[in-house]
Design an enzyme around this catalytic site. Structure first.
Site, PDB file in Angstrom:
ATOM      1  N   HIS A  18       0.863  -1.183   0.000  1.00  0.00           N
ATOM      2  CA  HIS A  18       0.000   0.000   0.000  1.00  0.00           C
ATOM      3  C   HIS A  18       0.898   1.230   0.000  1.00  0.00           C
ATOM      4  CE1 HIS A  18      -3.932   2.010   1.319  1.00  0.00           C
ATOM      5  NE2 HIS A  18      -3.059   3.003   1.164  1.00  0.00           N
ATOM      6  N   HIS A  20       1.382   4.883  -2.419  1.00  0.00           N
ATOM      7  CA  HIS A  20       0.930   5.732  -3.521  1.00  0.00           C
ATOM      8  C   HIS A  20       2.134   6.319  -4.258  1.00  0.00           C
ATOM      9  CE1 HIS A  20      -3.373   5.875  -2.291  1.00  0.00           C
ATOM     10  NE2 HIS A  20      -2.851   5.613  -1.102  1.00  0.00           N
ATOM     11  N   ASP A  22       2.187   8.783  -6.337  1.00  0.00           N
ATOM     12  CA  ASP A  22       2.178  10.244  -6.325  1.00  0.00           C
ATOM     13  C   ASP A  22       2.409  10.821  -4.927  1.00  0.00           C
ATOM     14  OD1 ASP A  22      -0.236   9.023  -5.804  1.00  0.00           O
ATOM     15  OD2 ASP A  22      -1.469  10.603  -6.660  1.00  0.00           O
ATOM     16  N   GLY A 213      -9.813   7.977  -1.674  1.00  0.00           N
ATOM     17  CA  GLY A 213     -10.507   9.253  -1.502  1.00  0.00           C
ATOM     18  C   GLY A 213     -11.404   9.254  -0.279  1.00  0.00           C
ATOM     19  N   HIS A 240      -9.550   1.305   0.074  1.00  0.00           N
ATOM     20  CA  HIS A 240      -9.318   2.174   1.226  1.00  0.00           C
ATOM     21  C   HIS A 240     -10.605   2.154   2.060  1.00  0.00           C
ATOM     22  CE1 HIS A 240      -5.948   3.783  -1.084  1.00  0.00           C
ATOM     23  NE2 HIS A 240      -5.563   4.471  -0.016  1.00  0.00           N
ATOM     24  N   GLU A 243     -10.332   4.026   7.097  1.00  0.00           N
ATOM     25  CA  GLU A 243      -9.262   4.993   7.376  1.00  0.00           C
ATOM     26  C   GLU A 243      -9.850   6.239   8.024  1.00  0.00           C
ATOM     27  OE1 GLU A 243      -5.702   7.522   5.112  1.00  0.00           O
ATOM     28  OE2 GLU A 243      -7.344   6.666   3.939  1.00  0.00           O
ATOM     29  N   ASP A 337       2.224   3.799   2.856  1.00  0.00           N
ATOM     30  CA  ASP A 337       1.181   4.703   2.358  1.00  0.00           C
ATOM     31  C   ASP A 337       1.793   5.722   1.405  1.00  0.00           C
ATOM     32  OD1 ASP A 337      -1.361   5.624   1.992  1.00  0.00           O
ATOM     33  OD2 ASP A 337      -1.490   6.722   3.865  1.00  0.00           O
TER      34      ASP A 337
END
Length: 405
Positions: A18, A20, A22, A213, A240, A243, A337
């Protein structure tokens, strides 16, 4: 309990399931690309950006996510995407990560000069170039060490605005009378179809579908058709969930979205969430939920540092529900993350866990190996078994070398 040496944690083969893309740029690369592309940043120095944007602690998830407006802005060309993916792969390998699953929303990077397919091709090109270089190294090429591998996870957005990217702007403009939730479902279906095409026709290592999101007000069930399509085409699924919302979000992920893994799952044991009945009925709901997850071996992608940065209601790391997950023998794996936004590495995450929770050398081995077993490895079942076996053999060799066997 004897502490596990940092040198051992750095040496062992690890996964990051997990993470990202970006949110994991090199800070120097972000500054350089912004300068080349004439994109304004709050600061043009690494120190300044760490002070103003990429902090050690954030007020909440909203502040945490602000940095993505800058990282995504510089990831709008194939050259930038390839470079960032290439550096990302090397950054992972250099700290001992042998298998990684970068995730990102390709539709955030599409623009008039770059299609969604071209976005994915550029990222895969960068990852694969690094992979070839890494696996040509002496120890790996001779079979003394396990190779580096990766699989790409594509994320859909629970919600979006037309300002998010040119793709979303055009989608909203072309369908002015379509309800917001229908547009979101449409975008999710679109990316799943692209994933299936690239995996099956272009043999790209696209391994899983994700939903990211804001959870509150944007339920996963709105994306059920996309997840059904991914499920029917044997794409692995992660969501996700839990969270920034309660157990009902996780329930939707596993019942409506066929989730093989859960991203974060931090609120899994929240019996006081307003969506739940009060008293025994709420506790029974949570109890049934976590037991189903445990029994089904649905893996929770735990991101300790990220959670502590965005959840001020958790005062100490020892209060993180990861401890309860361990007690209840859930399948869990250590994840970053976002390497840049959270200013962390997989090694840091493991060290934090080992210092604050009851993890001895034996339990650590099980947790690390399970990351490989529950990965969405792009090869077939027998190839994955062989890969995991090579990881176990290498891990046990390092245990002997470090006196931890």
């Amino acid at each position: 309990m004897k502490p596990i040496p940092r040198a051992f944690l750095e040496a062992i083969p690890k996964t990051d399931l997990h993470v990202h893309l970006d949110g994991s740029l090199r800070l120097a690369t972000l500054i350089e690309l912004a300068k080349e592309q004439k994109i304004s940043l709050p600061s043009n120095t690494e120190e300044g950006l760490r002070e103003k944007v990429f902090k050690d602690r954030y007020a909440d998830l909203v502040e945490y996510l602000q940095g993505f407006s800058y990282t995504v802005a510089v990831m709008q060309t194939p050259e930038a995407l390839e470079r960032i993916a290439y550096e990302f792969a090397w950054d992972n390998f250099n700290e001992g990560v042998r298998y990684v699953e970068p995730r990102f929303a390709p539709q955030l990077h599409a623009n008039p000069s770059l299609t969604v397919e071209e976005v994915l091709v550029a990222v895969d090109r960068g990852m694969n170039r690094a992979k070839q270089e890494i696996n040509a190294r002496k120890g790996i090429a001779t079979g003394d060490e396990p190779p580096f591998a990766y699989g790409i996870i594509c994320s859909a957005m629970r919600m979006f605005k037309s300002s998010f990217s040119d793709y979303y702007r055009r989608l909203v403009t072309l369908h002015p009378h379509t309800p917001e939730e229908d547009l979101q479902a449409m975008a999710s279906l679109d990316i799943v179809r692209m994933m299936i095409y690239l995996r099956d026709e272009k043999e790209m290592p696209i391994v899983g579908f994700d939903l990211a999101g804001a959870e509150a007000g944007y339920p996963a069930v709105d994306h059920k058709r996309a997840y059904d399509l991914a499920h029917k085409h044997f794409l692995k699924k992660t969501v996700h969930a839990g969270e920034a919302y309660g157990p009902t979000s996780i329930f939707q992920a596993i019942t409506d979205c066929h989730a093989d893994r859960i991203g974060h799952g931090t609120h899994l044991f929240d019996t006081h969430h307003p969506d739940l009945p009060e008293g025994d009925e709420g506790r029974e709901y949570v109890d049934a939920l976590w037991q189903y997850i445990a029994d089904s071996r649905i893996t929770v992608e735990v991101c300790l540092t990220s959670n502590m940065q965005t959840m001020p209601h958790i005062p100490r790391i020892q209060d993180h529900p990861f401890g309860t997950m361990l007690d209840k023998r859930l399948s869990v794996t250590f994840c970053t993350d976002n390497r840049l936004v959270s200013h962390t590495t997989v090694t840091d995450e493991i060290e934090t866990a080992s210092k604050n929770f009851p993890i001895d050398a034996r339990k650590l081995r099980h947790l690390i190996i399970y990351g490989f077993k529950r990965s969405f490895y792009p090869g077939n079942y027998m190839e994955k078994r062989d890969y995991v076996r090579s990881i176990i053999d290498y891990y046990e060799r390092l245990e002997r070398e470090h006196g931890l066997a």
